[in-house]
Design an enzyme around this catalytic site. Sequence first.
Site, PDB file in Angstrom:
ATOM      1  N   GLY A 123      57.949 -55.700 -59.294  1.00 48.17           N
ATOM      2  CA  GLY A 123      57.078 -56.851 -59.066  1.00 48.17           C
ATOM      3  C   GLY A 123      57.876 -58.137 -58.992  1.00 48.17           C
ATOM      4  O   GLY A 123      59.108 -58.117 -59.043  1.00 48.17           O
ATOM      5  N   THR A 124      57.161 -59.236 -58.868  1.00 45.74           N
ATOM      6  CA  THR A 124      57.834 -60.535 -58.762  1.00 45.74           C
ATOM      7  C   THR A 124      58.628 -60.839 -60.027  1.00 45.74           C
ATOM      8  O   THR A 124      59.719 -61.363 -59.979  1.00 45.74           O
ATOM      9  CB  THR A 124      56.793 -61.642 -58.561  1.00 45.74           C
ATOM     10  OG1 THR A 124      55.857 -61.196 -57.596  1.00 45.74           O
ATOM     11  CG2 THR A 124      57.448 -62.915 -58.091  1.00 45.74           C
ATOM     12  N   PHE A 125      58.037 -60.517 -61.175  1.00 45.07           N
ATOM     13  CA  PHE A 125      58.655 -60.923 -62.426  1.00 45.07           C
ATOM     14  C   PHE A 125      59.200 -59.758 -63.234  1.00 45.07           C
ATOM     15  O   PHE A 125      59.807 -59.953 -64.261  1.00 45.07           O
ATOM     16  CB  PHE A 125      57.644 -61.675 -63.285  1.00 45.07           C
ATOM     17  CG  PHE A 125      57.054 -62.858 -62.599  1.00 45.07           C
ATOM     18  CD1 PHE A 125      57.817 -63.975 -62.340  1.00 45.07           C
ATOM     19  CD2 PHE A 125      55.737 -62.852 -62.194  1.00 45.07           C
ATOM     20  CE1 PHE A 125      57.289 -65.071 -61.698  1.00 45.07           C
ATOM     21  CE2 PHE A 125      55.197 -63.947 -61.557  1.00 45.07           C
ATOM     22  CZ  PHE A 125      55.975 -65.062 -61.303  1.00 45.07           C
ATOM     23  N   SER A 126      58.925 -58.550 -62.788  1.00 44.89           N
ATOM     24  CA  SER A 126      59.323 -57.426 -63.620  1.00 44.89           C
ATOM     25  C   SER A 126      59.512 -56.146 -62.806  1.00 44.89           C
ATOM     26  O   SER A 126      59.073 -56.056 -61.669  1.00 44.89           O
ATOM     27  CB  SER A 126      58.242 -57.181 -64.674  1.00 44.89           C
ATOM     28  OG  SER A 126      57.027 -56.869 -64.036  1.00 44.89           O
ATOM     29  N   VAL A 180      58.843 -51.975 -63.290  1.00 43.30           N
ATOM     30  CA  VAL A 180      58.039 -51.124 -64.156  1.00 43.30           C
ATOM     31  C   VAL A 180      58.568 -49.695 -64.134  1.00 43.30           C
ATOM     32  O   VAL A 180      58.942 -49.174 -63.079  1.00 43.30           O
ATOM     33  CB  VAL A 180      56.564 -51.155 -63.718  1.00 43.30           C
ATOM     34  CG1 VAL A 180      55.707 -50.352 -64.676  1.00 43.30           C
ATOM     35  CG2 VAL A 180      56.067 -52.582 -63.654  1.00 43.30           C
ATOM     36  N   LYS A 200      57.393 -52.322 -68.869  1.00 47.17           N
ATOM     37  CA  LYS A 200      57.678 -53.409 -67.955  1.00 47.17           C
ATOM     38  C   LYS A 200      58.939 -54.121 -68.411  1.00 47.17           C
ATOM     39  O   LYS A 200      59.001 -54.603 -69.533  1.00 47.17           O
ATOM     40  CB  LYS A 200      56.484 -54.359 -67.996  1.00 47.17           C
ATOM     41  CG  LYS A 200      56.346 -55.218 -66.820  1.00 47.17           C
ATOM     42  CD  LYS A 200      55.053 -55.989 -66.902  1.00 47.17           C
ATOM     43  CE  LYS A 200      53.860 -55.158 -66.533  1.00 47.17           C
ATOM     44  NZ  LYS A 200      52.622 -55.940 -66.663  1.00 47.17           N
ATOM     45  N   ASP A 231      50.313 -64.336 -60.849  1.00 53.58           N
ATOM     46  CA  ASP A 231      50.788 -63.434 -59.801  1.00 53.58           C
ATOM     47  C   ASP A 231      49.714 -62.410 -59.441  1.00 53.58           C
ATOM     48  O   ASP A 231      49.904 -61.216 -59.628  1.00 53.58           O
ATOM     49  CB  ASP A 231      52.076 -62.747 -60.296  1.00 53.58           C
ATOM     50  CG  ASP A 231      52.790 -61.990 -59.177  1.00 53.58           C
ATOM     51  OD1 ASP A 231      52.444 -62.217 -57.990  1.00 53.58           O
ATOM     52  OD2 ASP A 231      53.673 -61.182 -59.486  1.00 53.58           O
TER      53      ASP A 231
END
Length: 896
Positions: A624-627, A629, A643, A742
């Site tokens: 994802g954008t921030f993480s 998984v 995450k 997000d």
Amino acid sequence: MAHLSYMLTVFILVVLLSRIQLGNSQLFFHDQEVVEAIGKELSVPGWDVNTTDYCSWNGIVCTSNNSMVVERLDLSGFRLQGNVTLISELKGLKWLDLSNNNFQGSIPLAFGNLSELQYLDLSFNKFGNCIPSELGMLRGLKALNLSKNSLTGAIPDELIGLENLQDFQVFSNKLNGSIPLWIGNLTSLNVFTGYENQFTGNVPVNLGLYSELTLLNLHSNQLEGGIPESICANGYLEFLVLTQNKLTGTIPESIGRCKRLSSIRIGNNKLSGGVPKSIGNISSLTYFEADSNSLSGEIVPEFAKCSNLTLLNLASNEFNGTIPAEFGKLNNLQELIVSGNNLYGEIPTSVLRCKNLNKLDLSNNMFNGTIPVDICNTSRLQYLLLGENVIRGEIPLEIGNCVKLLELEMGSNELTGSIPPEIGHMKNLQISLNLSHNRLRGKLPQDLGKLDKLVSLDVSDNQLSGNIPLALKGMQSLIEVDFSSNEFTGPIPAFAPFQKSPNSSFLGNKDLCGDPLSGGCGDLNGYDHNIYGHKVSYRIVLTVIGSGLAVFVSVTVVVLLFMMREKQEKAAKEAAAGNNTIDEISSRPVILAGNIFVDNLKQAIDFDAVVKAIMKDSNKTCVGTFSTVYKADMPSGMILSVKKLKSMDRTIIHHQSKMIRELEKLSKLVHDNLSRPIGFGIYEDVVLLLHEYHANGTLTQYLHNSSQNPEYKPDWPTRLAIATGVAEGLAFLHHVAIIHLDISSGNVLLDSNFKPLVSEVEISRLLDPSRGTASISAVAGSFGYIPPEYAYTMQVTAPGNVYSYGVVLLEILTTRLPVDEAFGEGIDLVKWVHGAPARGETPEQILDAKLSTISFSWRKEMLAALKVALLCTDMTPAKRPKMKKVVEMLKEITES
Ligand SMILES: *[C@@H]1O[C@H](CO)[C@@H](O)[C@H](O)[C@H]1NC(C)=O
Ligand SMILES: *[C@@H]1O[C@H](CO)[C@@H](O)[C@H](O)[C@H]1NC(C)=O
Ligand SMILES: *[C@@H]1O[C@H](CO)[C@@H](O)[C@H](O)[C@H]1NC(C)=O
Ligand SMILES: *[C@@H]1O[C@H](CO)[C@@H](O)[C@H](O)[C@H]1NC(C)=O
Ligand SMILES: *[C@@H]1O[C@H](CO)[C@@H](O)[C@H](O)[C@H]1NC(C)=O
Ligand SMILES: *[C@@H]1O[C@H](CO)[C@@H](O)[C@H](O)[C@H]1NC(C)=O
Ligand SMILES: *[C@@H]1O[C@H](CO)[C@@H](O)[C@H](O)[C@H]1NC(C)=O
Ligand SMILES: *[C@@H]1O[C@H](CO)[C@@H](O)[C@H](O)[C@H]1NC(C)=O
Ligand SMILES: *[C@@H]1O[C@H](CO)[C@@H](O)[C@H](O)[C@H]1NC(C)=O
């Protein structure tokens, strides 16, 4: 003669034709070879070298006159790496977009030879070293974007040659030196951003003097000197962001000439003097943020003329005087933050009447009035922060009218009288109720127990007496309590949040007894050294290893157990085996803190297995954008979704204790359509958040993978239920004042019954953009879902969330990706759908025909949902419906 002239004509024609042919084929072969070589070097997906029509390949646009010269090359977001120097051989290029890839090394000097270039976007890559001065040869360049790379050195003076430049963006690099004066001489300059660099020196004194500058954003640098008068010379400026520099001097009087200015952000500098009265001339002003400076004088009443003013933040300055009564006219005002000044007088009742007021922060001033009885008569107030003043008198019964409040801070004042039972009416109170350090007397009202969402209660340092009522056990969400330094008597009720608290929360009450105070109630045999002793030693150990964090006992225990086991294992393995195992162990990160919030899962989760799982790429389920998984199988048979937060979020690691508190709170945020954290682990350079694993994957996978599956069965009712569930989850978040950062179909998980769960909520709390400029630019959400206004405001808002939700809804209705080449140049899903009427297309041509053609009623429902999606994706944020309204509209569809 005629014959001869005929021959001659034919001859000339043949020559002409062959030359054209030759010219064409030279170019033809040239660009074809180059393109093929580029495709090979960068492994561009979808470039099929077996077809010669390279002009139709992904991201390539050729001239329209059949000469097959590559004019545009757009490789944005392909995750490419490799050497891009070859691109400079495409001599006809006018538009080059390599943004959002993984390109490294220097920017090729040879790009300076692309003499036709008008648009160059190299942003969001890993380009390093200096900006090549050769780029200054690109005389025709209108847009240059080098942002989000690792560029060093100064902006080279040779770029002075870019005399047609309109948009110049270099934010988030490591650039230093001063911002060259010639930038102010670029007569076409419209947008200039250089924030998050290491620029020193002054803001050029001529910026805005010769051009129609609309956006200037230089926050988070080391700029000195004053805000130049010139920026408002032409009055085109709309956004001015200079936060987090070392600017001195005053806010120039000429600011009033910026008639279109909507956002001024100049906080965290060293500005002094008053706010000029001319501020009242800026009728378009919506956002004024000048906190943490040395501004002084009275707060000018002229702000009241800015009728669109939404946020006014003057915190941590040296303002004195009172809050002007005229502020009551600010109908759009949502946040008034003036904490940390020398303001005095009554709590401004006129301001409380501003019908959109959401946050009033008067804390840490010298306000010396009383709490007005009409405190919450009309307002939508959610945050009322009055702490650290000299507010006198009693807390009025009418405090019970503040039913929307999430946080009430009245600590460190001179309040007298008793706590009215009406305080129990504030059912939404969640974040904190602080009445500490006052002169309150009498008993704690039973009705406090009705505050079942409250996390933190502090009544310490008053003269409160009587028992701590048993009814407080109704406060199911409590984590932090402080009853210390009062006159309470009797036994402390047996209630987990009380017993888990440190004994300091109850000290200083001479007749209070029972756990967690040492000593039972009138029974000295119950005196239990052990528990108390352990707590202390755990705390000391943790202070040493966890850099002084105040963490809960349960966390400590987990950490200690983990560390002990780790140590034992390591010792055992070192003794048993050779270097390999030692290497393997030493590369494994050391946990600093960790906890499982759900008691009955503590046994089932094994941190060791979690760490092992994230080290295997095959466990990766999505990025994802921030993480990133991962799926993690526990020895207990439980499956977790882990995450891993990306390393850019070091801010999180710097604020561990705050983060842990946020996570604890979030873990209590119960809603059917939210995925909440069940635990976490903090390591030296990585943060892991633990969630339940959901086998049905994400909404993206459901929409875009399964519908291509031959066995796929169209199912509109399930899709509508998913859409409604997501909307309900988001409406709940907005209700508790959380903005999601997000929203995308990738962040909607589906459980085994296809019930949707909105995920990544915690990211929104951990990266709160309003708390520090550094993270603002990092917070952009996912491509295709970002609301259009974000580009200018850099603020994610509730209407921005509604927009992103609208994109998800369109995805559900059309089964199309938010960004798709097929829509055409610069067109995303939203533009494609909104543009349908102009293209003469009916809604049916937009909806996924696999669903809409199944039945008349499905089609009707889809058309109704399309209307909702169109409202949500309106370009004007104010026109979008609230999330709650969206839920209502979708439910109407289901019911009718
Ligand atoms: C291109 O052609 C070669 C040989 O003719 C073949 O082996 C290869 O699979 C083809 N590639 C594609 C993408 O069709
Ligand atoms: C095609 O157009 C390009 C620019 O648009 C021009 O440079 C070129 O000469 C044209 N070629 C022909 C054959 O007309
Ligand atoms: C890319 O290739 C060119 C030659 O084509 C070479 O000069 C340059 O150093 C290479 N750049 C990188 C970053 O490897
Ligand atoms: C740019 O083009 C000129 C003339 O064709 C050539 O001499 C020079 O080497 C080129 N520069 C780069 C960096 O490729
Ligand atoms: C780079 O800057 C240009 C010009 O301001 C802008 O149009 C483009 O969207 C930016 N690129 C990215 C990836 O944000
Ligand atoms: C900018 O323009 C001014 C006025 O035209 C001129 O005096 C000055 O030399 C220019 N500065 C630079 C750095 O080009
Ligand atoms: C205030 O905001 C509204 C809605 O965004 C806008 O239409 C209006 O022009 C603004 N008023 C001024 C004075 O700028
Ligand atoms: C307020 O501050 C101004 C400027 O710092 C000062 O001149 C004035 O005396 C102060 N007024 C009061 C009432 O403290
Ligand atoms: C509040 O403080 C101001 C400034 O010190 C003073 O003039 C005023 O009389 C005080 N008001 C009350 C009600 O004490």
